[in-house]
Enzyme design. Structure first.
Site, short mmCIF file in Angstrom:
data_model
loop_
_atom_site.label_atom_id
_atom_site.label_comp_id
_atom_site.label_asym_id
_atom_site.label_seq_id
_atom_site.Cartn_x
_atom_site.Cartn_y
_atom_site.Cartn_z
N ASP A 1 15.19 75.37 10.08
CA ASP A 1 16.39 75.83 9.38
C ASP A 1 16.45 75.35 7.93
O ASP A 1 15.94 74.28 7.60
CB ASP A 1 17.65 75.29 10.09
CG ASP A 1 17.94 76.02 11.38
OD1 ASP A 1 17.05 76.70 11.89
OD2 ASP A 1 19.07 75.87 11.89
N ASP A 2 17.13 76.13 7.12
CA ASP A 2 17.61 75.74 5.78
C ASP A 2 16.57 75.85 4.68
O ASP A 2 16.84 75.46 3.54
CB ASP A 2 18.21 74.33 5.76
CG ASP A 2 19.40 74.19 6.71
OD1 ASP A 2 19.89 75.23 7.19
OD2 ASP A 2 19.82 73.05 6.97
N HIS B 1 19.80 83.07 8.23
CA HIS B 1 20.60 81.85 8.42
C HIS B 1 21.75 81.81 7.41
O HIS B 1 22.16 80.74 6.98
CB HIS B 1 19.68 80.62 8.29
CG HIS B 1 20.29 79.33 8.78
ND1 HIS B 1 20.99 79.23 9.96
CD2 HIS B 1 20.28 78.07 8.25
CE1 HIS B 1 21.39 77.97 10.12
NE2 HIS B 1 20.98 77.25 9.10
N HIS C 1 14.32 71.04 10.86
CA HIS C 1 14.76 71.45 9.52
C HIS C 1 13.66 71.25 8.49
O HIS C 1 12.99 70.21 8.50
CB HIS C 1 16.02 70.67 9.12
CG HIS C 1 17.22 71.05 9.93
ND1 HIS C 1 17.35 70.70 11.25
CD2 HIS C 1 18.32 71.78 9.60
CE1 HIS C 1 18.50 71.20 11.72
NE2 HIS C 1 19.10 71.86 10.74
#
Length: 202
Positions: A18-19, A69, A164
């Protein structure tokens, strides 16, 4: 409805990140997966794709999946319908520029959703993806051992695992993933994208 795992007899798991994209940690992860002979899914933030389009392209060129996302990583339950749809569509545009198609799946920022948010995702045709190893809390930098121990407990056929690669120092996450990919491939697991895992559902 949040999908945290898939019911399958196939020995396959999905690593998700993620991110990102991030110019430091995303390429390190790509090397790890190239070595492991596996694929992963990167839940990218629109702002980060806009900042690092070349990294996003690299992810796509190496055969990994890019998921939506959101654009700014807000808590979607606090947005109006219009704002929520804008968060999705602006990111979708950027993903299309990189991959030629829209993302197949979505992960909500903070995994924060309610009935209204889920209804919008369904209407937009996005499966909402969670993960089993939330206790690893890798975003908190709890130490490589903690990330490993909590994640190992959740590994089984059809597991979706969250890590992440964006925002802050992600070296612990990268190190943990390096160890896990070696362990799992050695014990016969295939590392597949979320879309592939969903297709293996029984």
């Amino acid at each position: 409805m949040l999908i945290q795992s898939v019911n399958t007899s196939s020995k396959a798991v999905a690593f998700t990140f993620d991110d990102g994209p991030n110019p430091v940690y995303t390429p390190e992860l790509l090397e790890i997966f190239a070595e492991a002979g596996g694929k992963a899914t990167f839940y990218m933030i629109g702002e980060q794709i806009a900042a690092h389009p070349e990294v996003a392209r690299l992810v796509h060129e190496q055969g990994h999946e890019i998921g939506n996302h959101s654009y700014t990583h807000p808590n979607m339950t606090e947005l109006s319908d219009e704002e929520l749809e804008s968060e999705l569509s602006r990111t979708e545009e950027l993903i299309k520029q990189v991959t030629g198609t829209r993302a197949a799946t979505m992960r909500l920022p903070y995994l924060a959703g309610d009935e209204r948010v889920q209804a919008i995702l369904e209407r937009e045709g996005y499966p909402s993806i969670g993960a089993l190893n939330m206790d690893a809390k890798d975003w908190d930098m709890p130490g490589v051992d903690h990330i490993l121990e909590t994640t190992r407990r959740e590994v089984r056929n059809g597991s979706i695992l969250i890590f992440h690669d964006g925002f802050g120092d992600r070296s612990q996450s990268v190190e943990a993933v390096r160890v896990l990919t070696k362990e799992l491939t050695a014990s016969g697991y295939r590392l597949v994208t979320v879309s592939e895992l969903l297709r293996l559902a029984e």
